[in-house]
Scaffold this motif. Sequence first.
Motif: not given
Length: 480
Positions: A342-348, A408-415
């Motif tokens: 829901y926040t389009n994030k990549l959590r590490v 990090f900000d994350y979107n389908t372009g990084l999948v």
Amino acid sequence: MTRPYVLDVSGYQPQARYYNFWATWKLRGVHGAIVKLSESTYYRNPYGAGQIAAAQHEGMKVSGYHFSRFRGNASQAIAEANYAIATANSMGLPHGSVLVLDYEERLGYRSSNTQAAIAFLNTVKSAGFTPVFYSYSGMATLWDFEEIHRQTGAMLWIAAYPTMAGVTYPNYNYFPGISNFIGAWQFSDNFYGEHIDASVDLTGVFTQMTQQKITSGGHLDSVSFDGNGMKVSGWFASDKAQGKQYPYIILTTEQGKELSRVNVQVHDRPDVAKTFPDIPGGGKSGFEAVFPYTSEMVGKKLHVIFRYTDDAAGNGNYTDYTSVIDLTKSAASLDGINTVVYTNKLRVSGWFATDYSFNNAYPFLILYDVDKKQEIQRIQATPVEREDVAKVHPDIYHAKDSGFTGEFDYNTGLVGRKLQVIARYSDDEKHGEDHHVDYWFDPFNGPAMPVIDGKTETEILVHSFNAEEVKDGLIALKFK
């Protein structure tokens, strides 16, 4: 009678860390191992400790050697001897073992070379090791071995190769009888055609497993951090400590520059007295001190000296035990990588502990595109206390405070893209540049975004929940 053989190994024989290496050579009559420990004051054999342990496991008598670079300079010879002693102790070479001076530089004058060799050999002898001098028979005009033996008691290990071809036994017709004190002859550098040095032991100096009475010994037991304090502990006892009532711990660089010293109180060590009953004072030989961790220490390997002296200032007549503190250590783990829909994030999340983080207090995380070789995003990490890491790595600076999380900000372009996370400590609070230290975690493929299609239903049982609309018609659920 067939005399026993000895192999000498170095960093060129990493396979000598394995038991089967020595088991094979044992069947060929090898009963001793001479392991390269160090060179000058800048190199330590990275496989040395493993080679010593493996040879001992297969019943070999183990010795060590130091490749010298002091060229007739007696003060440099003493510095190299102390480097070799510290290395021998840190690699687990047994107390009382042979420590060889490997002298191969075809330079200098006979008199100064001889005096420098004597200085080296007497230094290792004073530290409780058995001195031996090694060189080539063709270099006999560059040193006076009879004088070396007279002043140090060292035996000669001489090298002379009748042939460079592979051999399986020495040709005694070519024995280099240049002294009455030759303990061993290195007769080949191609034993059994395997391009490895072999010697025949003439006196038992490298192979005789007679039990020697140990009257001096020590050990650096641990180095641990608490904040900016570095705690050093271990033990040292010696028959030479009698009349030397002032115990010290001293830290120096590998080249001998002193960084700090502390006058300490020795404490009880009943384990030492039990293990080494012949060492006087072993029952009260424990050393411990806390030193401030400073910029001058970061990224270095230091010598730690346990000393007994008759001088209240820590100088005078003294006897030392020297070992090595490694302040170049790092360890890390990337524990989790998760997408937050829901926040389009990549959590590490994970941890990164390093001795180099001193003065680099600000943690950052970098998301990196492996194929494009470029940074995607940089964020300030949220520090997390990690008692579990501190328990496993107490010898790494600030291990307790090594945890991190970040999004990090994350979107389908990084999948599906090949990504990499870099953990960084920097002295630049705002940008994470200037002086910094990095850890590059293994690459991974960008994870898929969780799918919410507005149709699929999922049912779970919870004790309680609350719901909150976040954005674009999405609802955040929290439940227990």
